[in-house]
Design a protein around this motif. Structure first.
Motif, mmCIF file in Angstrom:
data_model
loop_
_atom_site.group_PDB
_atom_site.id
_atom_site.type_symbol
_atom_site.label_atom_id
_atom_site.label_comp_id
_atom_site.label_asym_id
_atom_site.label_seq_id
_atom_site.Cartn_x
_atom_site.Cartn_y
_atom_site.Cartn_z
ATOM 1 N N GLU A 248 -12.069 -14.293 2.376
ATOM 2 C CA GLU A 248 -13.176 -14.125 3.204
ATOM 3 C C GLU A 248 -13.120 -12.510 3.091
ATOM 4 N N PRO A 249 -14.202 -12.000 2.958
ATOM 5 C CA PRO A 249 -14.717 -10.469 3.261
ATOM 6 C C PRO A 249 -13.846 -10.034 4.395
ATOM 7 N N LEU A 250 -13.293 -8.722 4.275
ATOM 8 C CA LEU A 250 -12.710 -8.225 5.514
ATOM 9 C C LEU A 250 -13.166 -6.797 5.483
ATOM 10 N N ALA A 251 -13.366 -6.175 6.917
ATOM 11 C CA ALA A 251 -13.790 -4.906 7.156
ATOM 12 C C ALA A 251 -12.392 -4.038 7.506
ATOM 13 N N ALA A 252 -12.031 -3.291 6.610
ATOM 14 C CA ALA A 252 -10.876 -2.443 6.884
ATOM 15 C C ALA A 252 -11.116 -1.117 6.276
ATOM 16 N N ALA A 253 -9.997 -0.335 6.422
ATOM 17 C CA ALA A 253 -9.640 1.159 6.196
ATOM 18 C C ALA A 253 -8.472 1.142 5.559
ATOM 19 N N ALA A 254 -8.435 2.221 4.540
ATOM 20 C CA ALA A 254 -7.186 2.626 3.641
ATOM 21 C C ALA A 254 -6.156 3.088 4.647
ATOM 22 N N GLY B 89 4.872 -7.451 6.005
ATOM 23 C CA GLY B 89 3.561 -6.662 6.363
ATOM 24 C C GLY B 89 3.686 -4.952 5.739
ATOM 25 N N GLY B 90 2.552 -4.388 6.158
ATOM 26 C CA GLY B 90 2.651 -2.896 5.309
ATOM 27 C C GLY B 90 1.319 -2.333 5.503
ATOM 28 N N ARG B 91 0.914 -1.718 4.574
ATOM 29 C CA ARG B 91 -0.469 -0.679 4.896
ATOM 30 C C ARG B 91 -1.473 -1.174 3.275
ATOM 31 N N ALA C 50 0.155 5.315 -5.756
ATOM 32 C CA ALA C 50 0.957 6.040 -5.215
ATOM 33 C C ALA C 50 0.306 7.508 -4.458
ATOM 34 N N ALA C 51 -0.658 7.873 -5.261
ATOM 35 C CA ALA C 51 -1.537 8.763 -4.507
ATOM 36 C C ALA C 51 -2.199 8.225 -3.459
ATOM 37 N N HIS C 52 -2.716 7.181 -3.687
ATOM 38 C CA HIS C 52 -3.544 6.501 -2.498
ATOM 39 C C HIS C 52 -2.774 6.546 -1.179
ATOM 40 N N GLY C 53 -1.425 6.385 -1.357
ATOM 41 C CA GLY C 53 -0.608 6.245 -0.198
ATOM 42 C C GLY C 53 -0.361 7.359 0.515
ATOM 43 N N HIS C 54 -0.524 8.587 0.097
ATOM 44 C CA HIS C 54 -0.611 9.697 0.970
ATOM 45 C C HIS C 54 -1.185 9.767 2.310
ATOM 46 N N ARG D 273 -15.777 6.954 2.479
ATOM 47 C CA ARG D 273 -15.858 5.791 3.602
ATOM 48 C C ARG D 273 -14.552 4.913 3.622
ATOM 49 N N ASP D 274 -13.770 4.689 2.821
ATOM 50 C CA ASP D 274 -12.672 3.788 2.717
ATOM 51 C C ASP D 274 -11.445 4.419 3.769
ATOM 52 N N ARG D 275 -11.565 5.610 3.767
ATOM 53 C CA ARG D 275 -10.538 6.465 4.910
ATOM 54 C C ARG D 275 -11.306 6.589 6.099
ATOM 55 N N ALA D 276 -12.356 6.156 6.554
ATOM 56 C CA ALA D 276 -12.903 6.340 7.532
ATOM 57 C C ALA D 276 -13.041 7.700 7.935
ATOM 58 N N LEU D 277 -13.493 8.592 7.141
ATOM 59 C CA LEU D 277 -13.388 10.025 7.338
ATOM 60 C C LEU D 277 -14.885 10.221 7.894
ATOM 61 N N GLY D 278 -14.855 11.335 8.931
ATOM 62 C CA GLY D 278 -16.195 11.851 9.258
ATOM 63 C C GLY D 278 -16.621 12.905 8.145
#
Length: 675
Positions: free
Chosen positions: A325-331, A348-350, A371-375, A400-405
């Protein structure tokens, strides 16, 4: 600060919260009858300085670990409860493992029921707890013996927790708003109310929000933060939001939904992530292994796609999670994986990338991107991604995906000096590389084809690096043209100093041909053979010159050896548009012929030319106008972020059967450049 309890069933979590706050978190009739917690309980502890500490009391029974997971997400401090008479039990171990997987860094251990044990037993259990927490981030966690019956140790525990609350840094409130829904109910006189922990950003009364993943638009009527009326809910607060909207109801919002700022609504069903498998597992993760994914208050089914080598117990590796199912999340959000029978926690993890690809997901380039996304620092993550192929990124999607203002996203662009091209951005060094590569390729093209006015846009796009999507490449060319680095006209691209000239003999002949296909006869110009006879020149010579004029953009070869001036073709397009407006169902060839005062055969050839280029859409004997192609033969608008209107931007385009492609990605019957 939000404190979450953890520990085995019947170790006194609820009793301890009641003694600290005066609130009984067991509110359900079944909970009181059975004497155990089933649902999440909430209590608030007023501090002398006016602040409020929130408590989330979770069930300890193994059947309700999924409920414990919903409460554990978003807490600042773990209050681990261990009974002195039982010691460390299975759920104690599982709850500690879950806390580690969720990235909780602060822990205080309450050694409850101290009145039932002597000093030796207390020391023994304390040693068990120390062994359990060894080699974790909880190694230095204080262990305090307490008794909810006699009150022993409670003052010391209260002082310690209050001190931890003062020391805990407030969560950053500059991100975009997200609240994980753990309860939804209807309040008489108010309407629909959702409660949860604010994971990022802030919200004020009157703000517009979206309930994701369903996408329900709502307005925040009022807010309770930390059990008090408030004008604004901040990151880290326990909030109750009174929502209003046409589709908002108790039934429409589910446990695990996310209330977010409208810009963040972009649910996903495929996520690349970093997973750590618990050492207690006996088998490594398997390809397409089914699991239950717990994120914030949500629980969904998922399957694991391995992106690297085998992930053994105790190891960490990248995987792709394909969700049911679709999920609302952030990186960088934390998650936990449990087996499908809900009997044990696997790991688990991130989350790393919410827009995971379905193809080439195990390539070295893709793993470097992960690897860059994980910083954790968004600036370093963005720099790392832009330093890897394809060297460009959608900055709005990244924010958006990092929920940044919005302010944070703007600061990142300024800090890195990003160059915006259409919907994408590049590092300045890669933008310069693109500009230099384009100029070098055009220079070589002009040397090889001095008789052509330029190079086809699509051919140039495929010849330079970094390679951009076609709409973005058009925006890049527009920017380079504004800077004076090149000239882009229609679908041709050239260097500023390049110019195609006819020989003096050809110019003289063209000056005699042009009047013959203009003026009163422009809608029925003579063919190549007729022009040759009128001027006394060989047919091959007239054809060669007209096709050379076609490369310059002076004429179009509508049918074999039948050339029309570009301006004339523009007039005929206008007539076709006018006819389409007067006949919504479509116009026929006879109506078009009458407007041109032309023969039926020539009118049909013109319409078939329009059909080939997609300007007209034929259904039986009627034709309608495709308004997306109106610019093909009229004045070319400035390049935009839109798609390639002209079909000749594609090197494989041919305007009719048997037509031959020519240099520059064009064919002899295709749209020429604008003069």
């Amino acid at each position: 600060m939000i404190i979450g309890t953890a520990g085995h069933i019947d170790h006194g979590k609820t009793s301890l919260v009641r003694r600290l706050t005066g609130v009984d978190t067991d509110r359900l009739k079944e909970e009181k009858a059975r004497g155990i917690s089933i649902a999440l309980g909430f209590a608030y502890w007023q501090q002398p300085d006016g602040s409020v500490i929130g408590f989330i009391d979770v069930p300890g029974h193994e059947k309700f670990v999924h409920t414990m997971l919903a409460g554990a997400s978003g807490i600042d401090l773990l209050l681990l409860v261990v009974a002195a008479d039982d010691g460390v039990m299975p759920q104690t171990r599982e709850h500690v493992a879950i806390a580690r997987l969720l990235g909780i860094e602060q822990t205080v251990v309450a050694l409850t029921k101290a009145d039932l044990a002597d000093g030796a037993r207390l020391s023994e259990v304390a040693a068990e707890i120390a062994n359990l927490l060894a080699e974790t981030c909880f190694t230095e966690a204080p262990i305090l013996p307490v008794s909810t019956l006699t009150g022993d140790g409670l003052p010391e525990l209260s002082t310690l927790l209050a001190g931890k609350a003062r020391e805990t840094k407030a969560r950053r409130g500059d991100g975009a708003f997200r609240l994980a829904v753990d309860r939804c109910f209807t309040l008489q006189g108010a309407g629909t109310v959702v409660t949860g922990t604010v994971l990022s950003g802030s919200v004020a009364a009157g703000d517009g929000v979206v309930v994701s993943p369903a996408g329900l638009a709502a307005r925040v009527r009022s807010i309770h933060a930390q059990n008090r009326p408030a004008e604004r809910g901040m990151a880290g607060d326990r909030c109750a939001l009174n929502l209003a909207g046409p589709d908002i109801s108790k039934e429409a919002i589910g446990h695990g939904d996310m209330v977010v700022a409208p810009s963040l609504h972009a649910p996903t069903r495929r996520i690349d992530a970093e997973v750590t498998v618990l050492p207690s597992e006996t088998k490594p993760l398997a390809m397409w292994q089914p699991v239950r994914l717990h994120h914030a208050a949500a629980e969904v089914g998922a399957r694991i796609v391995l992106l690297g080598d085998e992930t053994a117990p105790g190891g960490t590796a990248p995987v792709q999670l394909v969700l049911d199912e679709p999920l609302a999340a952030a990186a960088l959000d934390r998650f936990v994986l449990r087996d499908t029978s809900a009997s044990r926690t696997i790991g688990g993890g991130r989350f790393l990338d919410l827009r995971a690809p379905e193809r080439r997901r195990r390539s070295p380039e893709r793993l470097a991107q992960l690897a860059a996304h994980g910083h954790p620092d968004p600036a370093e993550a963005l720099r790392g991604l832009l330093s890897l192929p394809p060297y460009h990124i959608d900055p709005d999607g990244f924010a958006r995906d990092r929920a940044l203002g919005a302010e944070t996203a703007g600061r990142l662009a300024e800090e890195l000096g990003l160059v915006r091209i259409g919907a994408l951005t590049m590092l300045p060094e890669h933008w310069q590389a693109l500009a230099q590569a384009s100029a070098a390729r055009l220079d070589a093209w002009h040397a090889e084809h001095p008789d052509l006015p330029g190079m086809g846009l699509e051919r140039l796009r495929l010849a330079v690096a970094p390679r951009l999507p076609a709409p973005v490449f058009r925006s890049a060319l527009s920017r380079l043209a504004d800077e004076g680095a090149l000239v882009a006209i229609g679908s041709w691209v050239r260097l500023p100093g390049h110019e195609v000239r006819l020989s003096s003999e050809d110019e003289a002949l063209w000056a005699r041909i042009a009047p013959l296909i203009d003026g009163q006869e422009r809608f029925r110009p003579p063919r190549v053979r007729d022009i040759g006879q009128l001027l006394g020149h060989r047919e091959e010579e007239i054809r060669r010159l007209l096709r050379l004029a076609g490369r310059r953009g002076d004429v179009h070869e509508v049918a074999l050896d039948h050339f029309f001036l570009r301006a004339t073709l523009g007039e005929m397009v206008a007539i076709a548009i006018d006819l389409a407006g007067a006949h919504p169902a479509g116009f026929n060839a006879a109506q078009f012929r009458d407007r041109l005062d032309n023969g039926r055969k020539v009118a049909i050839q013109i319409l078939e030319f329009f059909d080939r280029h997609g300007l007209t859409i034929r259904r039986g004997d009627l034709r309608r106008i495709n308004r997306r192609r109106i610019d093909l033969f009229g004045p070319q608008p400035a390049m935009t972020d839109g798609g390639e209107a002209s079909p000749v931007g594609r090197p494989d385009f041919k305007s009719g059967r048997g037509r031959q492609t020519v240099s520059g990605g064009f064919d002899s019957h295709s749209l020429p450049p604008i003069p």
